[in-house]
Design a protein around this motif. Structure first.
Motif, PDB file in Angstrom:
ATOM      1  N   MET A 192       0.847  -1.181   0.000  1.00  0.00           N
ATOM      2  CA  MET A 192       0.000   0.000   0.000  1.00  0.00           C
ATOM      3  C   MET A 192       0.888   1.238   0.000  1.00  0.00           C
ATOM      4  O   MET A 192       1.522   1.569   1.001  1.00  0.00           O
ATOM      5  CB  MET A 192      -0.892  -0.020   1.248  1.00  0.00           C
ATOM      6  CG  MET A 192      -2.194   0.731   1.081  1.00  0.00           C
ATOM      7  SD  MET A 192      -3.165   0.258  -0.377  1.00  0.00           S
ATOM      8  CE  MET A 192      -3.569  -1.448   0.009  1.00  0.00           C
ATOM      9  N   GLY A 193       0.982   1.877  -1.154  1.00  0.00           N
ATOM     10  CA  GLY A 193       1.682   3.150  -1.234  1.00  0.00           C
ATOM     11  C   GLY A 193       0.675   4.261  -1.012  1.00  0.00           C
ATOM     12  O   GLY A 193      -0.305   4.108  -0.283  1.00  0.00           O
ATOM     13  N   SER A 194       0.898   5.385  -1.654  1.00  0.00           N
ATOM     14  CA  SER A 194      -0.041   6.497  -1.600  1.00  0.00           C
ATOM     15  C   SER A 194       0.322   7.480  -2.693  1.00  0.00           C
ATOM     16  O   SER A 194       1.504   7.630  -3.022  1.00  0.00           O
ATOM     17  CB  SER A 194       0.036   7.213  -0.250  1.00  0.00           C
ATOM     18  OG  SER A 194      -0.691   8.431  -0.291  1.00  0.00           O
ATOM     19  N   GLY A 237      -5.598   7.490  -3.686  1.00  0.00           N
ATOM     20  CA  GLY A 237      -5.724   8.928  -3.447  1.00  0.00           C
ATOM     21  C   GLY A 237      -6.463   9.131  -2.144  1.00  0.00           C
ATOM     22  O   GLY A 237      -6.147   8.516  -1.131  1.00  0.00           O
ATOM     23  N   PHE A 238      -7.489   9.963  -2.182  1.00  0.00           N
ATOM     24  CA  PHE A 238      -8.255  10.279  -0.979  1.00  0.00           C
ATOM     25  C   PHE A 238      -9.356   9.237  -0.792  1.00  0.00           C
ATOM     26  O   PHE A 238     -10.360   9.254  -1.471  1.00  0.00           O
ATOM     27  CB  PHE A 238      -8.862  11.682  -1.116  1.00  0.00           C
ATOM     28  CG  PHE A 238      -8.804  12.459   0.156  1.00  0.00           C
ATOM     29  CD1 PHE A 238      -9.630  12.122   1.217  1.00  0.00           C
ATOM     30  CD2 PHE A 238      -7.931  13.530   0.301  1.00  0.00           C
ATOM     31  CE1 PHE A 238      -9.583  12.826   2.400  1.00  0.00           C
ATOM     32  CE2 PHE A 238      -7.873  14.249   1.487  1.00  0.00           C
ATOM     33  CZ  PHE A 238      -8.697  13.899   2.537  1.00  0.00           C
ATOM     34  N   ILE A 239      -9.143   8.309   0.139  1.00  0.00           N
ATOM     35  CA  ILE A 239     -10.094   7.220   0.383  1.00  0.00           C
ATOM     36  C   ILE A 239     -10.750   7.437   1.745  1.00  0.00           C
ATOM     37  O   ILE A 239     -10.079   7.827   2.713  1.00  0.00           O
ATOM     38  CB  ILE A 239      -9.375   5.839   0.370  1.00  0.00           C
ATOM     39  CG1 ILE A 239      -8.496   5.696  -0.879  1.00  0.00           C
ATOM     40  CG2 ILE A 239     -10.386   4.697   0.477  1.00  0.00           C
ATOM     41  CD1 ILE A 239      -9.201   5.710  -2.221  1.00  0.00           C
ATOM     42  N   SER A 240     -12.034   7.178   1.814  1.00  0.00           N
ATOM     43  CA  SER A 240     -12.770   7.387   3.067  1.00  0.00           C
ATOM     44  C   SER A 240     -12.450   6.278   4.076  1.00  0.00           C
ATOM     45  O   SER A 240     -12.990   5.177   3.989  1.00  0.00           O
ATOM     46  CB  SER A 240     -14.271   7.414   2.765  1.00  0.00           C
ATOM     47  OG  SER A 240     -14.981   7.682   3.942  1.00  0.00           O
ATOM     48  N   THR A 241     -11.552   6.552   5.016  1.00  0.00           N
ATOM     49  CA  THR A 241     -11.139   5.578   6.039  1.00  0.00           C
ATOM     50  C   THR A 241     -10.999   6.322   7.371  1.00  0.00           C
ATOM     51  O   THR A 241     -11.028   7.559   7.401  1.00  0.00           O
ATOM     52  CB  THR A 241      -9.757   4.963   5.705  1.00  0.00           C
ATOM     53  OG1 THR A 241      -8.765   6.007   5.809  1.00  0.00           O
ATOM     54  CG2 THR A 241      -9.717   4.362   4.322  1.00  0.00           C
ATOM     55  N   PRO A 242     -10.810   5.573   8.481  1.00  0.00           N
ATOM     56  CA  PRO A 242     -10.566   6.258   9.762  1.00  0.00           C
ATOM     57  C   PRO A 242      -9.397   7.241   9.676  1.00  0.00           C
ATOM     58  O   PRO A 242      -9.369   8.247  10.378  1.00  0.00           O
ATOM     59  CB  PRO A 242     -10.243   5.103  10.711  1.00  0.00           C
ATOM     60  CG  PRO A 242     -10.981   3.934  10.164  1.00  0.00           C
ATOM     61  CD  PRO A 242     -10.941   4.110   8.670  1.00  0.00           C
ATOM     62  N   MET A 243      -8.426   6.940   8.806  1.00  0.00           N
ATOM     63  CA  MET A 243      -7.260   7.816   8.670  1.00  0.00           C
ATOM     64  C   MET A 243      -7.645   9.169   8.062  1.00  0.00           C
ATOM     65  O   MET A 243      -7.094  10.203   8.425  1.00  0.00           O
ATOM     66  CB  MET A 243      -6.195   7.130   7.804  1.00  0.00           C
ATOM     67  CG  MET A 243      -4.783   7.566   8.104  1.00  0.00           C
ATOM     68  SD  MET A 243      -3.606   6.802   6.968  1.00  0.00           S
ATOM     69  CE  MET A 243      -2.873   5.569   7.997  1.00  0.00           C
TER      70      MET A 243
END
Length: 249
Positions: free
Chosen positions: A143-145, A189-195
């Motif tokens: 998992m990169g970003s 990219g911008f993913i809806s997660t707790p982070m």
């Protein structure tokens, strides 16, 4: 049902929430047995309780600790009598601050988990696979970003760690090809997660305007890409970095 990864054993870090949890669900849905690992064992157990099929395992791990990774892999081999041939390095943390204000311990911790953790898990699992002569057909997905590519204000440690993950991937792919092990990176990219839930709305809006699809991604959407890379459908994709950003510019 196609069952893209039927009969495979999958090892997932950061399995307790967000993308890691979604990956576990998708792999289990497609027939894999899943070892869900997280530093928070309760969340890993919660993930396993939601998985399709039986025989999954939840284990506590600190990916930045060599001994912890060893212990978890020993338990894995004791339980399944074979090493995993799908490995998803999804464990990651953030400790955000502007470069001039960032505490060096926060810099180090993010690199320990995101970068060193990815290195340790890969090194130890691939060593076991080669020793067992079961490496052929293995797929590792890191998992990169997208932040690792472009950087981001307040995320010098996170961006550096994810750029490093991409480079580990390219090196590992070059070194492991002869063993039949593929290694690829996913760049969300911008993913809806707790982070991302903790990101202020103002910042979210700035990002939203950069995304062609005008919405955040879902963890499930990233998980479907991971599934493809974990399966034999992607058998000639190796050393690649695949963006999943909704068209971010």
């Amino acid at each position: 049902m196609s069952n893209l990864v039927a009969g495979k054993l999958a090892f997932v870090t950061g399995a307790g929430s967000g993308i890691g949890r979604a990956v576990c669900r998708v792999l289990a849905r497609e027939g894999a047995q899943v070892i869900a690992t997280d530093q928070n064992i309760k969340t890993a157990e919660e993930t396993v309780s939601t998985l399709t099929g039986t025989g999954h395992l939840s284990l506590e791990i600190d990916v930045s600790s060599s001994q912890s990774v060893d212990n978890v892999l020993k338990k894995t081999l004791d339980t399944f009598a074979k090493p995993p041939t799908i490995v998803v390095n999804s464990a990651g943390i953030t400790r955000d601050n502007f470069l001039l204000k960032l505490d060096e311990n926060d810099f180090d911790r993010v690199l320990q988990v995101n970068l060193r953790g990815t290195f340790l898990v890969i090194q130890k699992i691939v060593n076991i696979l080669i020793e067992a002569k079961q490496s052929n057909g293995t797929s590792i997905v890191n998992m990169g970003s997208i932040i690792g590519k472009f950087g981001n204000i307040g995320q010098v440690n996170y961006g550096a760690s994810k750029a490093g993950v991409e480079n580990i991937t390219k090196t590992a792919a070059a070194e492991f090809g002869k063993f039949g092990v593929r290694v690829n990176t996913v760049l969300p990219g911008f993913i809806s997660t707790p982070m991302t839930d903790v990101v202020p709305d103002k910042i979210k809006e700035i990002f939203m305007n950069k995304i062609a699809l005008r919405r955040l991604g879902k963890p499930e959407e990233v998980a479907e890409l991971v599934l493809f890379l974990a399966s034999d459908r992607s058998s000639y994709i190796n050393g690649a970095s695949i963006e999943i950003t909704g068209g971010m510019n």
